[in-house]
Design an enzyme around this catalytic site. Structure first.
Site, PDB file in Angstrom:
ATOM      1  CD1 TRP A   1      -2.339  -2.123   1.670  1.00 26.24           C
ATOM      2  CD2 TRP A   1      -3.062  -1.014  -0.135  1.00 26.24           C
ATOM      3  NE1 TRP A   1      -3.393  -2.817   1.131  1.00 26.24           N
ATOM      4  CE2 TRP A   1      -3.853  -2.162   0.029  1.00 26.24           C
ATOM      5  CE3 TRP A   1      -3.320  -0.170  -1.211  1.00 26.24           C
ATOM      6  CZ2 TRP A   1      -4.906  -2.487  -0.843  1.00 26.24           C
ATOM      7  CZ3 TRP A   1      -4.364  -0.485  -2.081  1.00 26.24           C
ATOM      8  CH2 TRP A   1      -5.130  -1.636  -1.892  1.00 26.24           C
TER       9      TRP A   1
ATOM     10  CG  ASP B   1      -3.172   3.870   4.361  1.00 26.03           C
ATOM     11  OD1 ASP B   1      -4.216   3.648   5.003  1.00 26.03           O
ATOM     12  OD2 ASP B   1      -2.921   3.338   3.251  1.00 26.03           O
TER      13      ASP B   1
ATOM     14  CE  LYS C   1      -9.051  -2.913   3.471  1.00 25.99           C
ATOM     15  NZ  LYS C   1      -7.845  -2.185   3.196  1.00 25.99           N
TER      16      LYS C   1
HETATM   17  C1  LIG Z   1      -7.388  -1.545   1.802  1.00 25.87           C
HETATM   18  C2  LIG Z   1      -6.289  -0.558   1.925  1.00 25.87           C
HETATM   19  C3  LIG Z   1      -6.158   0.522   1.034  1.00 25.87           C
HETATM   20  C4  LIG Z   1      -7.058   0.721  -0.180  1.00 25.87           C
HETATM   21  O1  LIG Z   1      -8.327   1.026   0.140  1.00 25.87           O
HETATM   22  P1  LIG Z   1      -9.439   1.311  -1.009  1.00 25.87           P
HETATM   23  O2  LIG Z   1     -10.620   1.705  -0.207  1.00 25.87           O
HETATM   24  O3  LIG Z   1      -9.616   0.055  -1.779  1.00 25.87           O
HETATM   25  O4  LIG Z   1      -8.932   2.419  -1.851  1.00 25.87           O
HETATM   26  C5  LIG Z   1      -5.126   1.411   1.253  1.00 25.87           C
HETATM   27  N1  LIG Z   1      -4.273   1.266   2.284  1.00 25.87           N
HETATM   28  C6  LIG Z   1      -4.371   0.235   3.142  1.00 25.87           C
HETATM   29  C7  LIG Z   1      -3.396   0.113   4.269  1.00 25.87           C
HETATM   30  C8  LIG Z   1      -5.378  -0.707   2.991  1.00 25.87           C
HETATM   31  O5  LIG Z   1      -5.471  -1.742   3.852  1.00 25.87           O
END
Ligand SMILES: *Cc1c(COP(=O)(O)O)cnc(C)c1O
Length: 360
Positions: free
Chosen positions: A103, A172, A196
């Protein structure tokens, strides 16, 4: 009430059964208003109350200080990969990004299309199994932001200590927000997509220092400006009302179940249960540096990888689902977010022990 299967999906992921039941009960006629919550205006008091309550609960659960703003957006965490550099990269010549997994690599790729990026650390060479000590990160001067991913969902590795820098710190937290206690004041900007740990996809939570809004790039389309979204209380345009509504229910479920402190305790307990089984065997391997192992995503491979498909199909026969690792890395991954119950983890652990006995 127990869910039908043990759901180890990485996202969209398990939602508490009580929440789903409530959504089901309310779907046709929300609290006797005579219609569903998803067929009324987002400006209607009924929805505005839900939206405000969700925001208040986030502030409560995470102890968000007064000088921070909480925004609900769409576009997933991925939109943030572009929106962050668009709004803030002009503050300095270079943006610093840590590359500690898939990511963060994606975030770097997107930001590089918009601004100059300095990759201040990269663990690509060790296959994202060990993050360099923060002292070794090469953060360049005259920089706009420092960005990292707190928990790499695909590699199962996490930053387990505070990052101290004088530059605005952007993080993030898509797969770990609400799974660990955090001190918001240590960050300038936190973002996380909902699927998540807090509901269906289509909602992204942003928590940012209000002073950043004043400094943000005003020369952008409104829909891409944090400032514009904040001013309109996240209703610049029609939000994802269903996602917001379900997220709100999950926040109150968190409050009823002991808050983030309790979630953290359970996450550590649940993931340690599997790490112990892995470490006690020569049959299963987790490649991540021990102290940096995720408390949300447990990755593992089998010493004999020819057994993997047998492992996965046998797991499903035992009611254990979605354990296949991300398509980019293979192996297995048990995503263990807050709604997943300990007994499901115990069940997986027992299956792993039995499988090893049979094939090890
Ligand atoms: C799932 C995830 C993303 C992407 O999320 P989207 O909603 O599909 O854009 C980005 N960063 C992390 C750490 C993730 O787990």
């Amino acid at each position: 009430m127990k869910s039908k299967i043990a759901n180890f999906s990485a996202g969209p992921a398990a939602i508490p059964q009580e929440v789903l039941q409530e959504v089901k009960d309310e779907l046709l006629n929300y609290k006797n208003i005579g219609s569903s919550i998803i067929e009324i205006s987002h400006r209607d008091k009924t929805f505005v109350d839900i939206a405000n309550q969700a925001k208040t609960d986030v502030i409560d659960l995470l102890n968000v200080p007064n000088d921070y703003e909480v925004i609900f957006l769409q576009g997933g965490a991925t939109l943030q990969f572009s929106m962050i550099p668009l709004n803030f990269s002009y503050l300095g010549k270079v943006a610093n990004f840590a590359e500690i997994g898939s990511w963060s690599s994606k975030a770097i790729k997107e930001a590089s299309n918009i601004c100059k990026v300095n990759v201040c650390t990269s663990s690509k060479d060790n296959n994202f199994t060990k993050i360099e000590n923060f002292d070794e990160w090469n953060i360049v001067q005259d920089t706009s932001i420092v960005h990292y991913c707190k928990n790499e969902t695909i590699q199962g590795v996490r930053v387990n200590h505070d990052i101290e820098t004088n530059y605005p710190l952007f993080v993030d937290m898509s797969s770990c927000l609400f799974s660990e206690t955090i001190d918001i004041k240590k960050y300038d900007f936190i973002y996380a997509c909902a699927q998540k740990n807090f509901g269906p996809s289509g909602i992204t939570l942003i928590i940012l220092k209000r002073e950043l809004l004043e400094k943000s790039n005003k020369d952008l389309p409104n829909i891409l400006k944090y400032d514009a979204h904040a001013k309109e209380n996240s209703m610049l345009n029609t939000p994802n009302t269903f996602g917001w509504y379900v997220a709100g229910k999950i926040f109150s479920w968190y409050k009823k179940n002991g808050g983030v402190k309790e979630m953290e305790k359970n996450s550590i307990k649940k993931t340690n249960h599997l790490y112990q089984i892995i470490d006690n065997s020569d049959f299963y391997i987790n490649p991540v540096f021990q102290e940096q192992r995720s408390i949300c995503n447990v990755v593992f491979t089998l010493q004999n990888n020819e057994l993997e498909s047998k492992f996965l199909s046998g797991a499903e026969e035992n009611g254990l689902f979605y354990l296949k690792g991300h398509r980019s890395v293979g192996g297995m991954r048990a995503s263990i977010y807050n709604p997943l119950e300990f007994e499901h983890v115990e069940h997986l652990g027992q299956y792993m022990i039995d499988f090893e006995k049979k094939y090890g």
